[in-house]
Design a protein around this motif. Structure first.
Motif, mmCIF file in Angstrom:
data_model
loop_
_atom_site.group_PDB
_atom_site.id
_atom_site.type_symbol
_atom_site.label_atom_id
_atom_site.label_comp_id
_atom_site.label_asym_id
_atom_site.label_seq_id
_atom_site.Cartn_x
_atom_site.Cartn_y
_atom_site.Cartn_z
ATOM 1 N N UNK A 4 0.843 -1.203 0.000
ATOM 2 C CA UNK A 4 0.000 0.000 0.000
ATOM 3 C C UNK A 4 0.878 1.253 0.000
ATOM 4 N N UNK A 5 1.908 1.274 0.840
ATOM 5 C CA UNK A 5 2.810 2.433 0.897
ATOM 6 C C UNK A 5 3.635 2.554 -0.382
ATOM 7 N N UNK A 6 4.010 1.433 -0.990
ATOM 8 C CA UNK A 6 4.763 1.469 -2.242
ATOM 9 C C UNK A 6 3.951 2.168 -3.324
ATOM 10 N N UNK A 7 2.663 1.808 -3.438
ATOM 11 C CA UNK A 7 1.798 2.474 -4.419
ATOM 12 C C UNK A 7 1.584 3.941 -4.054
ATOM 13 N N UNK A 8 1.442 4.247 -2.776
ATOM 14 C CA UNK A 8 1.261 5.639 -2.351
ATOM 15 C C UNK A 8 2.511 6.459 -2.650
ATOM 16 N N UNK A 9 3.671 5.883 -2.414
ATOM 17 C CA UNK A 9 4.936 6.562 -2.690
ATOM 18 C C UNK A 9 5.041 6.865 -4.190
ATOM 19 N N UNK A 10 4.714 5.886 -5.027
ATOM 20 C CA UNK A 10 4.755 6.097 -6.478
ATOM 21 C C UNK A 10 3.774 7.189 -6.895
ATOM 22 N N UNK A 11 2.588 7.187 -6.299
ATOM 23 C CA UNK A 11 1.587 8.213 -6.628
ATOM 24 C C UNK A 11 2.103 9.605 -6.256
ATOM 25 N N UNK A 12 2.747 9.723 -5.095
ATOM 26 C CA UNK A 12 3.309 11.013 -4.686
ATOM 27 C C UNK A 12 4.380 11.482 -5.659
ATOM 28 N N UNK A 13 5.113 10.537 -6.241
ATOM 29 C CA UNK A 13 6.176 10.869 -7.186
ATOM 30 C C UNK A 13 5.657 11.003 -8.615
ATOM 31 N N UNK A 14 4.400 10.653 -8.833
ATOM 32 C CA UNK A 14 3.809 10.769 -10.165
ATOM 33 C C UNK A 14 4.293 9.725 -11.150
ATOM 34 N N UNK A 15 4.656 8.540 -10.637
ATOM 35 C CA UNK A 15 5.119 7.453 -11.508
ATOM 36 C C UNK A 15 4.276 6.207 -11.251
ATOM 37 N N UNK A 16 4.168 5.332 -12.254
ATOM 38 C CA UNK A 16 3.427 4.085 -12.055
ATOM 39 C C UNK A 16 4.261 3.047 -11.309
ATOM 40 N N UNK A 17 3.579 1.999 -10.855
ATOM 41 C CA UNK A 17 4.220 0.835 -10.241
ATOM 42 C C UNK A 17 4.103 -0.328 -11.212
ATOM 43 N N UNK A 18 5.195 -1.061 -11.351
ATOM 44 C CA UNK A 18 5.179 -2.324 -12.081
ATOM 45 C C UNK A 18 5.384 -3.415 -11.033
ATOM 46 N N UNK A 19 4.342 -4.169 -10.713
ATOM 47 C CA UNK A 19 4.456 -5.192 -9.666
ATOM 48 C C UNK A 19 4.926 -6.541 -10.220
ATOM 49 N N UNK A 20 6.240 -6.720 -10.383
ATOM 50 C CA UNK A 20 6.763 -8.006 -10.822
ATOM 51 C C UNK A 20 6.756 -9.024 -9.692
ATOM 52 N N UNK A 21 6.712 -8.559 -8.472
ATOM 53 C CA UNK A 21 6.596 -9.420 -7.294
ATOM 54 C C UNK A 21 5.196 -10.055 -7.285
ATOM 55 N N UNK A 22 5.093 -11.372 -7.158
ATOM 56 C CA UNK A 22 3.774 -12.015 -7.160
ATOM 57 C C UNK A 22 2.838 -11.485 -6.074
ATOM 58 N N UNK A 23 3.366 -11.234 -4.866
ATOM 59 C CA UNK A 23 2.501 -10.722 -3.802
ATOM 60 C C UNK A 23 1.969 -9.340 -4.166
ATOM 61 N N UNK A 24 2.845 -8.458 -4.644
ATOM 62 C CA UNK A 24 2.412 -7.109 -5.009
ATOM 63 C C UNK A 24 1.409 -7.148 -6.153
ATOM 64 N N UNK A 25 1.621 -8.042 -7.111
ATOM 65 C CA UNK A 25 0.692 -8.156 -8.243
ATOM 66 C C UNK A 25 -0.681 -8.627 -7.766
ATOM 67 N N UNK A 26 -0.708 -9.588 -6.867
ATOM 68 C CA UNK A 26 -1.986 -10.086 -6.338
ATOM 69 C C UNK A 26 -2.672 -8.997 -5.509
#
Length: 114
Positions: free
Chosen positions: A61-83
């Motif tokens: 959740x914080x990883x996505x929030x951090x990316x949103x604050x920076x204005x960049x997307x997240x690529x979740x190659x980690x299976x847990x993050x993708x799920x």
């Protein structure tokens, strides 16, 4: 459990959760060398004695929030993050396919990232 203390260690490529001064979990990640840039989650790990406390979810959740604050997307190659992203589409917008391919290529090209 209260939300863990989460700290970004960008130079090491780690988003770390702390409890009582000890690392309880982490996301290993890198910044995509592309335009536009993206944050790429490679692994999510929680120390065995801290599993079941919601630490992994809080980290993603914080990883996505951090990316949103920076204005960049997240690529979740980690299976847990993708799920997690599939279960939380409002908090985890999908990355464009070309960024996913670029992240996969960068990961393959640099074994230090995995």
């Amino acid at each position: 459990m209260a939300d863990p203390d989460i700290r970004d260690n960008r130079p090491a490529g780690l988003l770390e959760a702390y409890e009582d001064g000890q690392v309880t979990g982490r996301i290993v990640y890198f910044t995509l060398d592309a335009t536009p840039a993206a944050l790429v989650a490679v692994h999510t790990v929680v120390e065995p004695e801290h599993e079941g406390k919601g630490i992994a979810g809080a980290l993603v959740r914080e990883f996505y929030a951090m990316a949103a604050r920076e204005g960049v997307p997240v690529v979740p190659l980690c299976p847990y993050a993708a799920e997690w992203a599939l279960r939380h589409p409002d908090a985890a917008p999908a990355a464009p396919a070309e960024l996913v391919r670029a992240a996969q290529e960068q990961l393959k090209a640099d074994p230090r990232l995995w």
